[in-house]
Design a protein around this motif. Structure first.
Motif, mmCIF file in Angstrom:
data_model
loop_
_atom_site.group_PDB
_atom_site.id
_atom_site.type_symbol
_atom_site.label_atom_id
_atom_site.label_comp_id
_atom_site.label_asym_id
_atom_site.label_seq_id
_atom_site.Cartn_x
_atom_site.Cartn_y
_atom_site.Cartn_z
ATOM 1 N N GLN A 41 0.825 -1.211 0.000
ATOM 2 C CA GLN A 41 0.000 0.000 0.000
ATOM 3 C C GLN A 41 0.860 1.263 0.000
ATOM 4 O O GLN A 41 0.625 2.189 -0.777
ATOM 5 N N LEU A 42 1.844 1.287 0.885
ATOM 6 C CA LEU A 42 2.695 2.471 0.997
ATOM 7 C C LEU A 42 3.504 2.701 -0.268
ATOM 8 O O LEU A 42 3.665 3.839 -0.721
ATOM 9 N N VAL A 43 4.001 1.618 -0.861
ATOM 10 C CA VAL A 43 4.797 1.743 -2.095
ATOM 11 C C VAL A 43 3.938 2.296 -3.230
ATOM 12 O O VAL A 43 4.356 3.199 -3.969
ATOM 13 N N ILE A 44 2.719 1.761 -3.380
ATOM 14 C CA ILE A 44 1.840 2.237 -4.453
ATOM 15 C C ILE A 44 1.488 3.707 -4.234
ATOM 16 O O ILE A 44 1.504 4.515 -5.170
ATOM 17 N N ALA A 45 1.178 4.069 -2.992
ATOM 18 C CA ALA A 45 0.833 5.460 -2.689
ATOM 19 C C ALA A 45 2.011 6.393 -2.947
ATOM 20 O O ALA A 45 1.849 7.474 -3.529
ATOM 21 N N LEU A 46 3.188 5.989 -2.512
ATOM 22 C CA LEU A 46 4.383 6.803 -2.762
ATOM 23 C C LEU A 46 4.653 6.947 -4.253
ATOM 24 O O LEU A 46 5.030 8.022 -4.730
ATOM 25 N N LEU A 47 4.458 5.852 -4.994
ATOM 26 C CA LEU A 47 4.695 5.890 -6.437
ATOM 27 C C LEU A 47 3.782 6.908 -7.111
ATOM 28 O O LEU A 47 4.232 7.751 -7.890
ATOM 29 N N PHE A 48 2.492 6.845 -6.800
ATOM 30 C CA PHE A 48 1.531 7.716 -7.472
ATOM 31 C C PHE A 48 1.575 9.157 -6.967
ATOM 32 O O PHE A 48 1.326 10.092 -7.741
ATOM 33 N N LEU A 49 1.899 9.350 -5.688
ATOM 34 C CA LEU A 49 1.789 10.684 -5.108
ATOM 35 C C LEU A 49 3.117 11.405 -4.926
ATOM 36 O O LEU A 49 3.140 12.632 -4.804
ATOM 37 N N ARG A 50 4.215 10.655 -4.894
ATOM 38 C CA ARG A 50 5.503 11.279 -4.590
ATOM 39 C C ARG A 50 6.524 11.189 -5.717
ATOM 40 O O ARG A 50 7.393 12.058 -5.827
ATOM 41 N N VAL A 51 6.471 10.140 -6.531
ATOM 42 C CA VAL A 51 7.424 10.002 -7.634
ATOM 43 C C VAL A 51 6.980 10.911 -8.773
ATOM 44 O O VAL A 51 5.873 10.736 -9.304
ATOM 45 N N ALA A 213 -5.634 4.878 -8.731
ATOM 46 C CA ALA A 213 -4.684 4.596 -7.656
ATOM 47 C C ALA A 213 -5.401 4.099 -6.409
ATOM 48 O O ALA A 213 -4.914 3.202 -5.706
ATOM 49 N N ALA A 214 -6.571 4.657 -6.114
ATOM 50 C CA ALA A 214 -7.325 4.247 -4.925
ATOM 51 C C ALA A 214 -7.693 2.769 -4.993
ATOM 52 O O ALA A 214 -7.576 2.043 -4.000
ATOM 53 N N SER A 215 -8.132 2.305 -6.160
ATOM 54 C CA SER A 215 -8.486 0.891 -6.296
ATOM 55 C C SER A 215 -7.258 0.001 -6.125
ATOM 56 O O SER A 215 -7.334 -1.059 -5.497
ATOM 57 N N PHE A 216 -6.128 0.423 -6.679
ATOM 58 C CA PHE A 216 -4.905 -0.374 -6.554
ATOM 59 C C PHE A 216 -4.419 -0.434 -5.104
ATOM 60 O O PHE A 216 -3.938 -1.464 -4.644
ATOM 61 N N ILE A 217 -4.550 0.670 -4.377
ATOM 62 C CA ILE A 217 -4.116 0.689 -2.983
ATOM 63 C C ILE A 217 -5.071 -0.133 -2.114
ATOM 64 O O ILE A 217 -4.649 -0.819 -1.173
ATOM 65 N N SER A 218 -6.361 -0.075 -2.418
ATOM 66 C CA SER A 218 -7.348 -0.811 -1.629
ATOM 67 C C SER A 218 -7.287 -2.311 -1.852
ATOM 68 O O SER A 218 -7.764 -3.081 -1.017
ATOM 69 N N LEU A 219 -6.702 -2.730 -2.974
ATOM 70 C CA LEU A 219 -6.636 -4.162 -3.280
ATOM 71 C C LEU A 219 -5.848 -4.947 -2.227
ATOM 72 O O LEU A 219 -6.385 -5.890 -1.618
ATOM 73 N N PRO A 220 -4.575 -4.595 -1.929
ATOM 74 C CA PRO A 220 -3.876 -5.316 -0.853
ATOM 75 C C PRO A 220 -4.498 -5.078 0.513
ATOM 76 O O PRO A 220 -4.460 -5.962 1.377
ATOM 77 N N ALA A 221 -5.090 -3.893 0.718
ATOM 78 C CA ALA A 221 -5.743 -3.615 2.000
ATOM 79 C C ALA A 221 -6.879 -4.595 2.245
ATOM 80 O O ALA A 221 -7.029 -5.136 3.349
ATOM 81 N N ALA A 222 -7.684 -4.838 1.223
ATOM 82 C CA ALA A 222 -8.811 -5.757 1.367
ATOM 83 C C ALA A 222 -8.348 -7.174 1.650
ATOM 84 O O ALA A 222 -8.952 -7.896 2.455
#
Length: 417
Positions: A41-51, A213-222
């Motif tokens: 989750q953190l990696v995907i969020a960092l990728l989309f929001l910080r890279v 991005a939200a769907s991709f982050i929620s996938l491992p969360a679920a």
């Protein structure tokens, strides 16, 4: 990390803890899967929001939204005339009053559904889904059948994705079946991504990229929430690496079937909106007979704001903004996410800070609501009727799991933003 970031990090632990409190077996805690999922989750969020390059690519997807909306407008104006967005045969004094959600915005579902069917027939979507499935299997240690259906959920939705593993549904373990249901309720279908982005696009830069991005982050969360609530005690159900093919006889057949499927979804969305808005109005009329509270009439939105304030605070929303944010979360949970996004666009400027608004865009992106639970039960019991009682018994838990997963996604965005 500032105080609000620490608040979001605390919220992540709270949501995981809540899932453990609701676990069927608290003696089993898949800490490796939980840790891997949190990192993912953190990696995907960092990728989309910080890279920078990834963030810029996400913002550039607005061009895709504009193109699809323009193409859809060409079709609706041809069929419906000025009601569908064409030139009016008279002078328009109030352009805003001429907008029709049913004839101008909702038809985009038809276009996206037809495009998705074409991309499947042309073997583009199967390649993407297969790659995502492989990543999920290796990072979260899940079976091939669950990995395939979970990956497909991001693009196809909670009813269509299980069709890909229909021969394996009867053999899924209880934990895998629950995880499949939870993923379906924590994400949204590809057919509505552009619709949601078109609704919030004027308020949120790069809206489509954020929704994806939200769907991709929620996938491992679920998956990790599901693994905590219904722990796995058997080996995952395996399936071959090849993605099964849907039955399309050609490109035109894919367009026809995709359009037909999109029509059913569009009509369902329209019907749900009519009923949901009517129920909200009825609730507000009923609450209006009660005395004012804190100098203002009681409304459903105010009640939701109070009830969900602690939840959105745990995501990282400042307490001064939890009333508005909690109202949005309540609308999403009790009614549906589309109404919640509409409510977000109607908030007064400054009601939410830019950071809080971004957190809520991610937290609202999921199908976890009573209406979707009913749709999911109907779809799955039709595919595997012999497990009807088990599916119905797990549905309530899956609703909670899907909600917790999107809350985790909001909290992750709060950590990295």
């Amino acid at each position: 990390m500032d105080f609000l970031g620490l608040q979001s990090l605390f919220g992540l632990l709270v949501f995981v803890g809540l899932a453990w409190c609701l676990s069927e077996n608290r003696q089993i805690f898949a800490w490796k899967t939980v840790l891997a999922g949190l990192i993912a989750q953190l990696v995907i969020a960092l990728l989309f929001l910080r890279v920078p390059f990834a963030h810029q690519a996400m913002l550039s997807l607005n061009g895709l939204v504009d193109a699809l909306m323009a193409a859809t407008r060409a079709g609706t104006s041809f069929v419906f005339g000025y009601i569908g967005g064409g030139d009016a045969p008279f002078d328009v004094t109030n352009p805003a009053a001429g907008f029709s959600l049913a004839f101008q915005s909702l038809p985009i579902v038809l276009v996206v559904s037809a495009l998705a069917a074409l991309l499947w027939h042309w073997r583009i979507l199967p390649i993407v889904i297969g790659a995502l499935s492989a990543v999920l299997r290796r990072t979260l240690n899940i079976g091939g059948a669950l990995g395939l259906a979970s990956g497909a959920n991001v693009f196809m939705g909670m009813v269509e994705a299980p069709i890909l593993i229909r021969p394996y549904l009867a053999r899924l373990s209880r934990s895998e079946l629950f995880a499949l249901m939870s993923v379906g309720l924590a994400t949204v279908a590809g057919t509505v991504l552009v619709l949601y982005a078109s609704v919030i696009g004027a308020r949120v830069d790069g809206a489509l990229g954020h929704i994806i991005a939200a769907s991709f982050i929620s996938l491992p969360a679920a998956i990790i929430i599901a693994r905590i609530m219904v722990p796995e005690t058997t080996q995952g159900t395996s399936v071959g690496d090849d993605v099964p093919s849907l039955e399309y006889r050609g490109s035109m057949d894919a367009v026809v079937q995709g359009t037909t499927s999109g029509l059913q979804l569009m009509l369902a969305i329209a019907a749900m909106l009519i009923v949901a808005v009517a129920l909200v109005a009825l609730a507000d009329i009923t609450l209006g007979v009660l005395p004012d509270v804190a100098g203002a009439p009681l409304t459903l939105e105010r009640v939701f704001g109070w009830l969900f304030a602690p939840i959105v605070w745990a995501m990282g929303i400042p307490w001064s903004e939890t009333g508005n944010a909690g109202s949005l979360m309540g609308i999403k949970t009790v009614l549906n996410e589309f109404l919640a996004y509409l409510a977000l666009t109607n908030l007064e400027p400054g009601a939410l800070s830019e950071r809080s608004q971004l957190i809520m865009v991610y937290a609202l992106c999921g199908f976890a609501n009573p209406g979707s639970v009913g749709i999911m039960i109907g779809g799955l019991t039709n595919l595997v009727p012999e497990r009807r009682d088990e599916i119905i018994g797990l549905a309530g838990k899956a609703f909670v799991a899907g909600t917790l997963a999107t809350c985790m996604t909001g909290a992750v965005v709060g950590v990295v933003s």
